[in-house]
Design a protein around this motif. Structure first.
Motif, PDB file in Angstrom:
ATOM      1  N   SER A  73       0.963  -1.145  -0.147  1.00  0.00           N
ATOM      2  CA  SER A  73       0.064  -0.013  -0.023  1.00  0.00           C
ATOM      3  C   SER A  73       0.752   1.335   0.020  1.00  0.00           C
ATOM      4  O   SER A  73       0.588   2.349  -0.859  1.00  0.00           O
ATOM      5  CB  SER A  73      -0.920  -0.052   1.163  1.00  0.00           C
ATOM      6  OG  SER A  73      -2.097  -1.123   1.045  1.00  0.00           O
ATOM      7  N   ALA A 134      -4.704  -2.004   7.181  1.00  0.00           N
ATOM      8  CA  ALA A 134      -6.174  -1.171   6.831  1.00  0.00           C
ATOM      9  C   ALA A 134      -5.458   0.427   6.964  1.00  0.00           C
ATOM     10  O   ALA A 134      -5.988   1.146   5.882  1.00  0.00           O
ATOM     11  CB  ALA A 134      -6.973  -1.447   7.811  1.00  0.00           C
ATOM     12  N   SER A 135      -4.906   0.958   7.621  1.00  0.00           N
ATOM     13  CA  SER A 135      -4.571   2.366   7.826  1.00  0.00           C
ATOM     14  C   SER A 135      -3.632   2.808   6.382  1.00  0.00           C
ATOM     15  O   SER A 135      -3.984   3.609   5.833  1.00  0.00           O
ATOM     16  CB  SER A 135      -3.613   2.809   9.060  1.00  0.00           C
ATOM     17  OG  SER A 135      -4.342   2.364  10.129  1.00  0.00           O
ATOM     18  N   THR A 138      -5.882   2.391   3.322  1.00  0.00           N
ATOM     19  CA  THR A 138      -6.822   3.581   3.199  1.00  0.00           C
ATOM     20  C   THR A 138      -5.985   4.785   2.775  1.00  0.00           C
ATOM     21  O   THR A 138      -6.676   5.530   2.032  1.00  0.00           O
ATOM     22  CB  THR A 138      -7.572   3.907   4.557  1.00  0.00           C
ATOM     23  OG1 THR A 138      -8.095   2.755   5.166  1.00  0.00           O
ATOM     24  CG2 THR A 138      -8.391   4.871   4.549  1.00  0.00           C
ATOM     25  N   ALA A 145     -10.493  -0.751   1.759  1.00  0.00           N
ATOM     26  CA  ALA A 145      -9.578  -0.394   2.880  1.00  0.00           C
ATOM     27  C   ALA A 145     -10.229   0.245   3.976  1.00  0.00           C
ATOM     28  O   ALA A 145     -10.046   0.046   5.218  1.00  0.00           O
ATOM     29  CB  ALA A 145      -8.501   0.511   2.362  1.00  0.00           C
ATOM     30  N   ASP A 146     -11.284   1.255   3.634  1.00  0.00           N
ATOM     31  CA  ASP A 146     -12.104   1.957   4.766  1.00  0.00           C
ATOM     32  C   ASP A 146     -12.691   1.022   5.599  1.00  0.00           C
ATOM     33  O   ASP A 146     -13.128   1.245   6.718  1.00  0.00           O
ATOM     34  CB  ASP A 146     -13.210   2.794   4.067  1.00  0.00           C
ATOM     35  CG  ASP A 146     -12.665   4.105   3.415  1.00  0.00           C
ATOM     36  OD1 ASP A 146     -11.204   4.489   3.610  1.00  0.00           O
ATOM     37  OD2 ASP A 146     -12.992   4.835   2.566  1.00  0.00           O
ATOM     38  N   GLU A 147     -13.280  -0.011   4.746  1.00  0.00           N
ATOM     39  CA  GLU A 147     -14.344  -1.041   5.710  1.00  0.00           C
ATOM     40  C   GLU A 147     -13.446  -1.790   6.547  1.00  0.00           C
ATOM     41  O   GLU A 147     -13.656  -2.213   7.789  1.00  0.00           O
ATOM     42  CB  GLU A 147     -15.144  -2.137   4.599  1.00  0.00           C
ATOM     43  CG  GLU A 147     -15.878  -2.990   5.282  1.00  0.00           C
ATOM     44  CD  GLU A 147     -16.493  -3.980   4.508  1.00  0.00           C
ATOM     45  OE1 GLU A 147     -17.083  -5.048   4.670  1.00  0.00           O
ATOM     46  OE2 GLU A 147     -16.546  -3.731   3.235  1.00  0.00           O
ATOM     47  N   LEU A 149     -10.453  -1.058   7.877  1.00  0.00           N
ATOM     48  CA  LEU A 149     -10.067  -0.155   8.817  1.00  0.00           C
ATOM     49  C   LEU A 149     -11.207  -0.004  10.045  1.00  0.00           C
ATOM     50  O   LEU A 149     -10.987  -0.250  11.360  1.00  0.00           O
ATOM     51  CB  LEU A 149      -9.625   1.286   8.573  1.00  0.00           C
ATOM     52  CG  LEU A 149      -9.108   2.063   9.368  1.00  0.00           C
ATOM     53  CD1 LEU A 149      -7.530   1.839  10.093  1.00  0.00           C
ATOM     54  CD2 LEU A 149      -8.702   3.571   8.750  1.00  0.00           C
ATOM     55  N   VAL A 201      -4.589   8.566  10.034  1.00  0.00           N
ATOM     56  CA  VAL A 201      -5.549   8.420   9.116  1.00  0.00           C
ATOM     57  C   VAL A 201      -6.787   8.901   9.558  1.00  0.00           C
ATOM     58  O   VAL A 201      -7.736   9.292   8.815  1.00  0.00           O
ATOM     59  CB  VAL A 201      -5.335   6.757   8.805  1.00  0.00           C
ATOM     60  CG1 VAL A 201      -6.524   6.427   7.567  1.00  0.00           C
ATOM     61  CG2 VAL A 201      -4.072   6.345   8.090  1.00  0.00           C
ATOM     62  N   THR A 202      -7.032   8.571  10.967  1.00  0.00           N
ATOM     63  CA  THR A 202      -8.484   8.810  11.258  1.00  0.00           C
ATOM     64  C   THR A 202      -8.797  10.220  11.971  1.00  0.00           C
ATOM     65  O   THR A 202      -9.734  10.737  11.953  1.00  0.00           O
ATOM     66  CB  THR A 202      -8.883   7.940  12.492  1.00  0.00           C
ATOM     67  OG1 THR A 202      -8.219   7.977  13.510  1.00  0.00           O
ATOM     68  CG2 THR A 202      -8.849   6.358  11.850  1.00  0.00           C
TER      69      THR A 202
END
Length: 422
Positions: A73, A134-135, A138, A145-147, A149, A201-202
Motif C-alpha cells: 500500500s 488497513a491504515s 486507506t 480499505a475503509d471497511e 480499517l 489516518v482517522t
C-alpha cells in the motif's frame, strides 16, 4: 512535507545528505518489493523459501498478509507499478478468508471449510498488523480499505485495549473468552507503530495518546527501572516471568530472556512518537528522546558483536549473557533505523557512525545478491542459518529500513509518502 530542523542538524558529511546514498536506498527497497511479489496465494500471502519461491502446498499466513498489504500500500502511494493490485489482494483476503465472520477479528491462517484453523486464538500481534495494513491501504485508496480499517479498529479497541492498564491484551479464544494470562512487550511495541498510523489516518488523537501510554508503561516505567533493559514477559497482574520460554529460547515472537533488537526498535518508535506528538500538539514529554538514546546505547552494548563477530545477536539472559547468538535480519534493520532516527533528531556524529556501520554489515552479510532478498538469519559466524527463521518470509522489516531514512520521523509511512509524493 519538509523536515527542515533534522535536515539542518545532520552532519555535513552524513550519508543521509548524499543523493547517491538515497538512490541506493530506493533501489534496495524496490529490489525487495520485486523479490516478494511471488508470495501472493489465493487467500492472501504466504512465506517464500530462500530462493523466493512458494513451497509446495503453501498456505496464506495472516500476519504475512497484513504486513505485505501495508508495504505494498505504501509502495503504491509512491507510484510503483504492480504494488496497488497486491495491496488490493491483501485487503480482500483480510476482509474475506482470513477473517472470523462469526465472532469478528482474524485468525492466523484461513479457516478450512468453515472449521476452526489449527491455532484459532485471536492474537494482539496479528490484529495490530491488520490495523496497520488497513491504515496504509486507506491512505493509498485501496478498494475496501475503509471497511477493513473500521472493522480492525473496532475489534482492536473493543477486545484488546485495556483502558485501566494502558496496554493491549494479548490473546483470546475465537469467541473472545479465555483471555491469556500474559502481558507482552512485543505485541504492544508494534501497537505503538499502528496507533500512530491510525491517528494520522482517522484524525483521532486518542490513538496517539494510547501509544504514549504503552510507551510509558513498558519503557519509561519498566525498562527505565531495569537500567534500560527491556523485560518482555509478564502475567496479567504484571509479575515479571523470568522463566518464560526457558525451554524455547529460539521462539520467533516470545523468546526466553531479553531481545536487544527490541531495545533499539523501541528507541526509534519513541522518537517517531515524539515527532508525532510535536507535529499534532506542539509538545511531547522530554523523556521520549532521553529514553530513546538510552535504549539504543543499551541495545548495542548488550547485543552487538558480543562473541567477537559483527552483528546484533538475538537474545540475552537476565545477567546480560548471550543466549541465542544468531543474528536475525530484523535486529540489524531496526538498529539501523534507530541510528537514522537518532541521527536526524540529535545530529550527533556517534549515530552517523552506527548508521554507516549497520548498513555496511547488512550489505556485506545479509543482502542476497545471488538469490534475491535479504538472508533472514545468520549464525554467530555470519553464515546463513535457519534456527529461528526459515526462508525469506519477511518483507516488512527490511523494506521499512530502506524507506525510513528517506522520510521524516512523522507522520507515519503511508501518510508521509502521500504528502511527499503528492
Amino acid at each position: 512535507m519538509a523536515e527542515p530542523l533534522p535536515a539542518l542538524m545532520l552532519p555535513v558529511s552524513s550519508w543521509l545528505r548524499l543523493a547517491p546514498h538515497r538512490r541506493w536506498l530506493d533501489m534496495q527497497g524496490q529490489r525487495l518489493l520485486d523479490f516478494s511479489k511471488p508470495a501472493r496465494v489465493e487467500d492472501g500471502f504466504a512465506a517464500l523459501d530462500d530462493d523466493g519461491r512458494l513451497p509446495p502446498h503453501a498456505t496464506a499466513d495472516s500476519t504475512i498478509s497484513a504486513r505485505m498489504t501495508h508495504v505494498y500500500s505504501v509502495a503504491a502511494g509512491r507510484g510503483l507499478p504492480g504494488c496497488a493490485p497486491l495491496a488490493a489482494h491483501g485487503v480482500a483476503a483480510l476482509l474475506g478468508p482470513l477473517a472470523d465472520h462469526e465472532n469478528g477479528g482474524w485468525f492466523l491462517t484461513p479457516a478450512p471449510d468453515g472449521a476452526l484453523p489449527e491455532n484459532p486464538r485471536k492474537q494482539a500481534y496479528l490484529h495490530s498488523f491488520v490495523a496497520l495494513a488497513a491504515s496504509s491501504a486507506t491512505v493509498a485508496g485501496v478498494p475496501g480499505a475503509d471497511e477493513l480499517l473500521a472493522r480492525a479498529l473496532a475489534v482492536w479497541q473493543a477486545h484488546f485495549w485495556s483502558e485501566a492498564e494502558g496496554v493491549f491484551r494479548e490473546s483470546f479464544a475465537p469467541d473472545w473468552s479465555d483471555e491469556e494470562d500474559y502481558r507482552g512487550a512485543n505485541a504492544n511495541m508494534h501497537s505503538v507503530e499502528t496507533c500512530m498510523a491510525a491517528a494520522d489516518v482517522t484524525g483521532d488523537p486518542i490513538w496517539r495518546h494510547r501509544a504514549l501510554r504503552i510507551a510509558g508503561r513498558f519503557i519509561h516505567e519498566l525498562a527505565r527501572g531495569a537500567d534500560y533493559h527491556v523485560p518482555e514477559h509478564y502475567s496479567r497482574d504484571w509479575v515479571l516471568l523470568k522463566d518464560y520460554h526457558r525451554d524455547s529460547p529460539t521462539d520467533a515472537l516470545r523468546p526466553y530472556g531479553m531481545t536487544p533488537g527490541h531495545f533499539v526498535e523501541w528507541s526509534h518508535l519513541l522518537l517517531k512518537l515524539e515527532a508525532a506528538l510535536l507535529r499534532a500538539h506542539g509538545q511531547a514529554p522530554a523523556w521520549l528522546v532521553e529514553d530513546a538514546a538510552a535504549l539504543f546505547r543499551r541495545g548495542m552494548e548488550t547485543g552487538w558483536a558480543r562473541d567477537g563477530a559483527p552483528g546484533l545477536l538475538y537474545t540475552i539472559d537476565w545477567d546480560g549473557t548471550p543466549v541465542v547468538h544468531n543474528r536475525p535480519h530484523w535486529c540489524q534493520a531496526e538498529a539501523m533505523t534507530a541510528a537514522a532516527a537518532l541521527l536526524k533528531r540529535t545530529g550527533h556524529q556517534h549515530y552517523e557512525h552506527w548508521y554507516r556501520t549497520l548498513w555496511d554489515y547488512i550489505d556485506t552479510y545479509m543482502i542476497d545478491r545471488r538469490r534475491g532478498g535479504w538472508i533472514q538469519e545468520l549464525d554467530r559466524h555470519n553464515r546463513p542459518s535457519a534456527v529461528v527463521y526459515e526462508g525469506k518470509a519477511d518483507l516488512y522489516h527490511a523494506w521499512q529500513a530502506t524507506i525510513t531514512p528517506l522520510l521524516p520521523l512523522a507522520p507515519s509511512f503511508a501518510t508521509a509518502v502521500s504528502l511527499l509524493e503528492g
